[in-house]
Design a protein around this motif. Structure first.
Motif, mmCIF file in Angstrom:
data_model
loop_
_atom_site.group_PDB
_atom_site.id
_atom_site.type_symbol
_atom_site.label_atom_id
_atom_site.label_comp_id
_atom_site.label_asym_id
_atom_site.label_seq_id
_atom_site.Cartn_x
_atom_site.Cartn_y
_atom_site.Cartn_z
ATOM 1 N N VAL A 84 0.921 -1.351 -0.096
ATOM 2 C CA VAL A 84 -0.179 0.070 0.279
ATOM 3 C C VAL A 84 0.899 1.259 -0.040
ATOM 4 O O VAL A 84 1.810 1.233 0.813
ATOM 5 C CB VAL A 84 -1.046 0.099 1.153
ATOM 6 N N ASN A 85 0.497 2.128 -0.859
ATOM 7 C CA ASN A 85 1.297 3.315 -1.081
ATOM 8 C C ASN A 85 0.584 4.341 -0.550
ATOM 9 O O ASN A 85 1.041 5.429 0.207
ATOM 10 C CB ASN A 85 1.873 3.609 -2.455
ATOM 11 N N LYS A 86 -0.663 4.612 -0.750
ATOM 12 C CA LYS A 86 -1.593 5.755 -0.277
ATOM 13 C C LYS A 86 -2.928 5.312 -0.046
ATOM 14 O O LYS A 86 -3.464 4.116 -0.943
ATOM 15 C CB LYS A 86 -1.700 6.639 -1.260
ATOM 16 N N VAL A 87 -3.570 5.584 0.907
ATOM 17 C CA VAL A 87 -5.027 5.044 1.338
ATOM 18 C C VAL A 87 -5.932 6.234 1.200
ATOM 19 O O VAL A 87 -5.706 7.309 1.614
ATOM 20 C CB VAL A 87 -5.070 4.529 2.453
ATOM 21 N N ASN A 88 -6.898 6.223 0.325
ATOM 22 C CA ASN A 88 -8.070 7.561 0.291
ATOM 23 C C ASN A 88 -9.522 6.844 0.687
ATOM 24 O O ASN A 88 -9.435 5.864 1.265
ATOM 25 C CB ASN A 88 -8.226 7.730 -1.430
ATOM 26 N N LEU A 94 -1.471 0.746 -4.699
ATOM 27 C CA LEU A 94 -0.597 -0.022 -4.575
ATOM 28 C C LEU A 94 0.651 -0.239 -5.605
ATOM 29 O O LEU A 94 0.632 0.193 -6.860
ATOM 30 C CB LEU A 94 -1.297 -1.428 -4.997
ATOM 31 N N ASP A 95 1.676 -0.436 -4.816
ATOM 32 C CA ASP A 95 2.944 -0.665 -5.500
ATOM 33 C C ASP A 95 2.916 -2.110 -5.751
ATOM 34 O O ASP A 95 3.483 -2.796 -4.961
ATOM 35 C CB ASP A 95 4.208 -0.070 -4.822
ATOM 36 N N LEU A 96 3.114 -2.528 -7.109
ATOM 37 C CA LEU A 96 3.093 -3.742 -7.586
ATOM 38 C C LEU A 96 4.529 -4.064 -7.798
ATOM 39 O O LEU A 96 5.097 -5.417 -7.570
ATOM 40 C CB LEU A 96 2.446 -4.142 -8.798
ATOM 41 N N ALA A 97 5.462 -3.411 -8.434
ATOM 42 C CA ALA A 97 6.885 -3.343 -8.862
ATOM 43 C C ALA A 97 7.331 -2.248 -8.751
ATOM 44 O O ALA A 97 6.696 -1.170 -8.543
ATOM 45 C CB ALA A 97 6.993 -4.176 -10.093
ATOM 46 N N GLU A 98 8.650 -2.097 -9.337
ATOM 47 C CA GLU A 98 9.355 -0.865 -9.265
ATOM 48 C C GLU A 98 8.560 0.030 -10.249
ATOM 49 O O GLU A 98 8.269 -0.528 -11.284
ATOM 50 C CB GLU A 98 10.882 -1.018 -9.463
ATOM 51 N N VAL A 102 -0.607 0.975 -9.003
ATOM 52 C CA VAL A 102 -2.217 0.613 -9.411
ATOM 53 C C VAL A 102 -3.111 1.072 -8.337
ATOM 54 O O VAL A 102 -3.022 1.059 -7.233
ATOM 55 C CB VAL A 102 -2.399 -0.961 -9.575
ATOM 56 N N ARG A 103 -4.281 1.623 -8.864
ATOM 57 C CA ARG A 103 -5.397 2.308 -7.858
ATOM 58 C C ARG A 103 -6.363 0.678 -7.800
ATOM 59 O O ARG A 103 -6.780 0.404 -8.907
ATOM 60 C CB ARG A 103 -5.966 3.420 -8.429
#
Length: 123
Positions: A84-88, A94-98, A102-103
């Motif tokens: 999880v990168n950011k929660v709205n 989400l960070d899946l790879a470098e 994806v939202r």
């Protein structure tokens, strides 16, 4: 004469019909209490085997979604695993790879794997 006999026969037939209908008693069905005693256990079985467990699962899922924070590892319903990168309010980034973000809608998260989970040892 023939008309008189026809009319007399019809009068006899129509006058006999209500008497025959009244003479035949309707079969008595089960009483209301008997029907309730039959359906009440069925309703209770459906509640405890189907409805209540589904409500508990939905409540746990809602609590899990509300507790998601940045840095958690989550699994989506599509099988994607990401951090999880950011929660709205309604979605998560989400960070899946470098360099791959994806939202995802929050409701599509099926599992939260926290970063603080212990890693099994290879002893």
């Amino acid at each position: 004469m023939r008309d008189k006999m026809l009319i007399a026969g019809l009068l006899v037939a129509f006058s006999a019909s209500p008497a025959l209908a009244q003479a035949a008693a309707a079969p008595a069905g089960p009483s209301l209490i008997t029907q309730l005693l039959f359906f009440l256990p069925l309703i209770l079985i459906f509640y405890f085997l189907l409805i209540r467990p589904q409500q508990q699962r939905a409540k746990k899922h809602t609590e899990m979604i509300a507790a998601i924070k940045r840095g958690d590892t989550v699994v989506t319903s599509g099988g994607l695993i990401g951090k999880v990168n950011k929660v709205n309010d309604g979605e998560i980034s989400l960070d899946l790879a470098e360099n791959v973000r994806v939202r995802v809608v929050k409701a599509m998260i099926i599992e939260v794997r926290n970063k603080a989970e212990p890693v099994p040892a290879n002893d």
